[in-house]
Design a protein around this motif. Sequence first.
Motif, PDB file in Angstrom:
ATOM      1  N   THR A 109     -73.961   8.266  16.847  1.00  0.00           N
ATOM      2  CA  THR A 109     -75.338   9.447  15.381  1.00  0.00           C
ATOM      3  C   THR A 109     -76.190   8.430  15.025  1.00  0.00           C
ATOM      4  OG1 THR A 109     -72.965   9.739  15.346  1.00  0.00           O
ATOM      5  CG2 THR A 109     -74.547  10.061  13.609  1.00  0.00           C
TER       6      THR A 109
ATOM      7  N   SER B  19     -79.074   6.929  12.569  1.00  0.00           N
ATOM      8  CA  SER B  19     -78.982   7.484  11.106  1.00  0.00           C
ATOM      9  C   SER B  19     -81.022   7.978  11.125  1.00  0.00           C
ATOM     10  CB  SER B  19     -79.165   5.907  10.523  1.00  0.00           C
ATOM     11  OG  SER B  19     -79.739   5.834   9.250  1.00  0.00           O
ATOM     12  N   LEU B  20     -81.450   9.080  10.394  1.00  0.00           N
ATOM     13  CA  LEU B  20     -82.731   9.562  10.753  1.00  0.00           C
ATOM     14  C   LEU B  20     -83.445   8.385   9.368  1.00  0.00           C
ATOM     15  CD1 LEU B  20     -82.499  12.853  11.219  1.00  0.00           C
ATOM     16  CD2 LEU B  20     -83.171  11.503  12.524  1.00  0.00           C
TER      17      LEU B  20
ATOM     18  N   GLU C 196     -76.808  12.974  18.646  1.00  0.00           N
ATOM     19  CA  GLU C 196     -76.233  13.329  16.878  1.00  0.00           C
ATOM     20  C   GLU C 196     -76.944  12.177  16.247  1.00  0.00           C
ATOM     21  OE1 GLU C 196     -72.067  13.219  16.962  1.00  0.00           O
ATOM     22  OE2 GLU C 196     -71.766  13.831  17.992  1.00  0.00           O
ATOM     23  N   ALA C 197     -77.555  13.435  14.942  1.00  0.00           N
ATOM     24  CA  ALA C 197     -77.986  12.351  13.858  1.00  0.00           C
ATOM     25  C   ALA C 197     -77.695  12.672  12.165  1.00  0.00           C
ATOM     26  CB  ALA C 197     -79.627  12.804  14.322  1.00  0.00           C
ATOM     27  N   ARG C 198     -77.248  12.103  11.482  1.00  0.00           N
ATOM     28  CA  ARG C 198     -77.449  12.540  10.434  1.00  0.00           C
ATOM     29  C   ARG C 198     -78.570  11.204   9.204  1.00  0.00           C
ATOM     30  NH1 ARG C 198     -71.829   8.724  10.444  1.00  0.00           N
ATOM     31  NH2 ARG C 198     -73.037   7.237  10.976  1.00  0.00           N
ATOM     32  N   LEU C 199     -78.642  11.719   8.039  1.00  0.00           N
ATOM     33  CA  LEU C 199     -80.114  11.475   7.492  1.00  0.00           C
ATOM     34  C   LEU C 199     -79.782  10.608   7.329  1.00  0.00           C
ATOM     35  CD1 LEU C 199     -80.768  14.510   5.100  1.00  0.00           C
ATOM     36  CD2 LEU C 199     -81.604  13.082   7.393  1.00  0.00           C
ATOM     37  N   TRP C 200     -78.413   9.523   6.191  1.00  0.00           N
ATOM     38  CA  TRP C 200     -78.176   8.291   6.824  1.00  0.00           C
ATOM     39  C   TRP C 200     -77.104   7.402   6.947  1.00  0.00           C
ATOM     40  CZ3 TRP C 200     -80.111  11.123   2.029  1.00  0.00           C
ATOM     41  CH2 TRP C 200     -79.806  11.444   1.703  1.00  0.00           C
ATOM     42  N   ASP C 201     -76.857   5.896   6.959  1.00  0.00           N
ATOM     43  CA  ASP C 201     -75.523   5.918   7.087  1.00  0.00           C
ATOM     44  C   ASP C 201     -74.758   5.632   5.920  1.00  0.00           C
ATOM     45  OD1 ASP C 201     -75.790   5.800   9.629  1.00  0.00           O
ATOM     46  OD2 ASP C 201     -76.682   4.031   9.925  1.00  0.00           O
ATOM     47  N   GLN C 202     -75.480   4.773   5.155  1.00  0.00           N
ATOM     48  CA  GLN C 202     -75.170   4.582   3.689  1.00  0.00           C
ATOM     49  C   GLN C 202     -76.326   5.083   2.569  1.00  0.00           C
ATOM     50  OE1 GLN C 202     -75.897   1.855   6.071  1.00  0.00           O
ATOM     51  NE2 GLN C 202     -72.927   1.886   6.364  1.00  0.00           N
TER      52      GLN C 202
END
Lengths: 153, 973
Positions: free
Chosen positions: A2, A4-5, B587-593
């Motif tokens: 995954t 992080s954008l 896959e992507a998400r906006l941020w980890d933390q």
Amino acid sequence: MTASLALVAVMAVLYACGVYLLLEKSMTRVILGFLLLGNATNLLLLIVSGPAGSAPIVDGKESEPYSDPVPQALILTAIVITFAVSAFLMALVYRSWRLAHQDEVQLDAEDVAVGTRETQPTEAPDRGEPDTPPSNDQEEAGDPVPADEGSAR
Amino acid sequence: MLVVLGAFGIASVLVPALTPRLGTRVFLLAAVPAVAAVVHAALAAPAVFARGVSERVPWVPALGLTLDTRLDPLSWVLALLVGGVGALVLVYCRSYFRNDEPHLGAFAGSLTAFAGSMYGLVVADDVYLLFVFWELTTVFSYLLIGHYSSRRASRGSALQALLVTTFGGLTMLAGFVLLTTAAGTSRLSELATRAPEGAVGTVGAVLIVVGILSKSAVVPLHFWLPGAMAAPTPVSAYLHAAAMVKAGIYLAARFSPAFAETPGWRESLVLLGLVTMLVGGWRALRETDLKLVLAYGTVAQLGFLTAAIGFGTRDALLGGLALLVAHALFKSTLFLVVGIVDHDTGTRDLRKLSGLGRAAPALAVVAALAAASMAGLPPFAGFVGKETVLAAMVHAGESGDVLGWIALAGSTAGSALTAAYAARVYWGAFARKPGVPDVGVIRESPAFLLAPAVLAVLGLAGGIAAPGLDAVLAPVADVLPAEGEVEHLALWHGIGIPLLLSAVTIGLGLGAFLLREPIARVQARLALRRSASDAYRGTLSGIDRVAARTTKVVQRGSLPYYLAVILVVFVVAVVSALVRLAPPLPEARLWDQPMQPVAAVVMSVAAIAATVAAKRFQAVVLVGVTGFGMALLFADFGAPDLALTQALVELVTLVAFVLVLRRLPARLGTKHGSSFRLGRAALGIAVGAIMSVVALVALAARTATPIAVEFPRLAVDGGHGVNVVNVTLVDIRGWDTMGELSVIIAAATGVASLVFLSSRSDRMPEFARRSGLSLLRGRSGRPSADHDDRGSWLLAGRTLAPRNRSILLEVVVRLVFPALIVLSLYLLLAGHNAPGGGFAGGLVAGLALVARYLAAGRIELAAAAPVSAGALLGSGLLFATGAAVVPLFLGVDALTSTYLDLDLGWFGSVSLVTSTIFDVGVYLVVIGLVLDVLRSLGAEVDRQEEEGDEPSLAGRLEAEEQRRWTAGAGARR
């Protein structure tokens, strides 16, 4: 995996600004661009190193899997080298300013000279055209020069 | 075969070494491997004709390259020719040269090596090995043609031959690559029987044809051969008659089973061969230098051979092979004879030679034998070969092949010319001519005459013993399917069209010879204004012009332009690769933390602001913000070592920048401003966008188990440390760090050498010892005499002007400095098991020095670090190298670490790992780097400023030169 954008986006911005500055004429801006590119590339390594995790220290306190230590070692090396190289660049800027009061990237005079040089065939000595007519009396047992095929006899 | 090749190699090294002692006798030694090749071939004959002999040794297994050699009947015939003629020519060389010949050793060595390469070429059974030998013969031929290196014509001809044949060789290599890729094998014996079909096969065949044309001097690539006559005559005899020019013919024969049906192969070889035969024969009638007559004769004969062997029927191949053998024998004989003529009379001009036949009868007989074979007179080998070829063409024509009739007509005309110039050679060299004084008395030397005599007699024997020749050559020709009754080599075939044609050619030839004067007049009128070598020269100067123009367009001298070109290429290449491959994305998400977006926004704003900042300090600080942002991201990501190092480096970088920038104008780009803003912005955005795609694609490609899973175990068990990153740096990947240390040392040394203009060494340590110690003494010895009421918290505080001093800063630094040093040592020693290590420790120590310098100036810096930066860098590298090398002496791999547990009683136990010594090296190098930066950009710049802003004389001169250059470049623009 995954991504992080947020990381990817800030990396892209750093690359873009770095390239923009790197193409400047002002040497100070070039160094700044170089630093931004360095940061961006370290981020690139970090992003492709996989998911974030615990610090890779094997002390039994980790709560989640380790982050990949190998890219971290690479990045650490890169950080220090970037500093060493940018110090070198700064010394270059200083020298250029001190000697010529010049802090802009100059045209490379040699390159310009090469580009504008008039090339004449005579400049290159050997290009396969025998230029002397055959003369058989040069040496007793030698091999005289053969006639040039191109010269019509 | 490999042993023979090895013998050639050894001999070609030994021969030049022994030449000073042996003189020309060294050629006899050089002939040994050639004789060995002949003996080997003779002994192997039964096996060769039964099934072929192969040897195979791996060469570069990773590339699938093998030293594959094979003797089959075709290779066997050529190996005999190469070895036999080679040995005879080398023996001949012994008489041809004198001991005082310049570069004799190099010549003998090259000739031996050439013979070896040629032998390798004919026995190689791997196309790439063949190519290597092919190019080796080109290289040695270059050296041999250019033997008289003081003559411009010699060098020019050598280069011409090199360029033409290398061009052909490379084209052929492309063909080989195509064919081997399609066929899945690089074995010549397999490729030659079943070449790939379709377009690949056709293109491969055409490319190989180009190689054949260039090597065997076939029109339109024939012009280098007459030029190559600048070589010493033995070279002409061997390379340009018997051996090298046959390489192309050999290849044509080798591939004829595979390509006989390939469209274009047969037609191009036959037609170009015939044209060559006619052009060469015609020119041979015009030349007056005997060697050039023979050279054009060779061109003509090579054309005939190409046509015959490329004709593609079994009988034509048989006849072509007989011709090949005959040509090698008679043409090298004639060259050697001309060499003797040249030697004895001092000229090769047939207009100046008269009466030589009476003066040197033995020589004349030898020449007559060879010339008769060349003219195709019975009972010589030349006649046998020609008859068979003509018969094969008649046969093909009768069975409805138009090409057969064309070839027959061309060959007949060419053979008539051949007969004519054969007569011309003999007449030219030996006849008595009216109005020309006879040559003087000539003493014939049997040793000198030996080689041509043997060759000439062999040519006669080949004709008389035609059935014997047939026994050897028929198995070679049998690779092509026979149609109907097979032809045999024989002197008497009965009366038929071939015999008739032979008679006609000889008659026409004699007629042309008798009518030589009218023909010469016609030739003079028809002389071509343009020729192939003009085209060659035009091509070369055209390439020069294109190169100059390209340079003009591409090399503008503007570094940003070059950089932009590189980046544009990068963008285009990566985009096209991405479009073509369409790799998967993760896959992507906006941020980890949640910290990430905050840092990202701050960093982006800072970066963008930095691009438009008008003041230097402003821009530097903004870039620094992105650096500290990086540290935050690292910390958040689970990389404390990185965060620590990044933050420390950012601080040092800021300081270094400030040190430099204080001497530069505050505003940026005051002279020209910034230009091409939009273009640069577009390029920057493109690069940024592509890099983000690259990052995503690379992340998605992380599917295999990373090697990192093993690292924690390796670190704990092997490196005896729990901080995996640090153990990786100093132990697991220690060599990488070693390389990095070298880079740092180079950069630090570069910084110092750029800034210290007038002297190469920094004198601060000495200065420190003197002034620092005297200051100390001054303070302790005469405290009351000190009128500075502010006292001194730092050693050199008083060296600054009072208005530059900050007592608060001095106090803080005084208090903090020892703490920082202790912290740096702690980081160094604890780094193995906790965040830290040599890099971080060294940076902290460096920052402590920065603090001393900033608080009290350069003399304080000297007092704080009374060693030269170079010594620190050097000892650091010494520590690191020691940690790497010492284990070698203990019998283990370099950089192997071991550990020792020390019990310190009350203080607990300490575990000492030897890789800590490596880390000490890193620590010292980093301190040395920071110190070098401070000394150079800080202290030395201060000194230069204090001593007036004028640079030294050398500096002024350099500046002046630079200004002139710049002005000159501007004017030229």
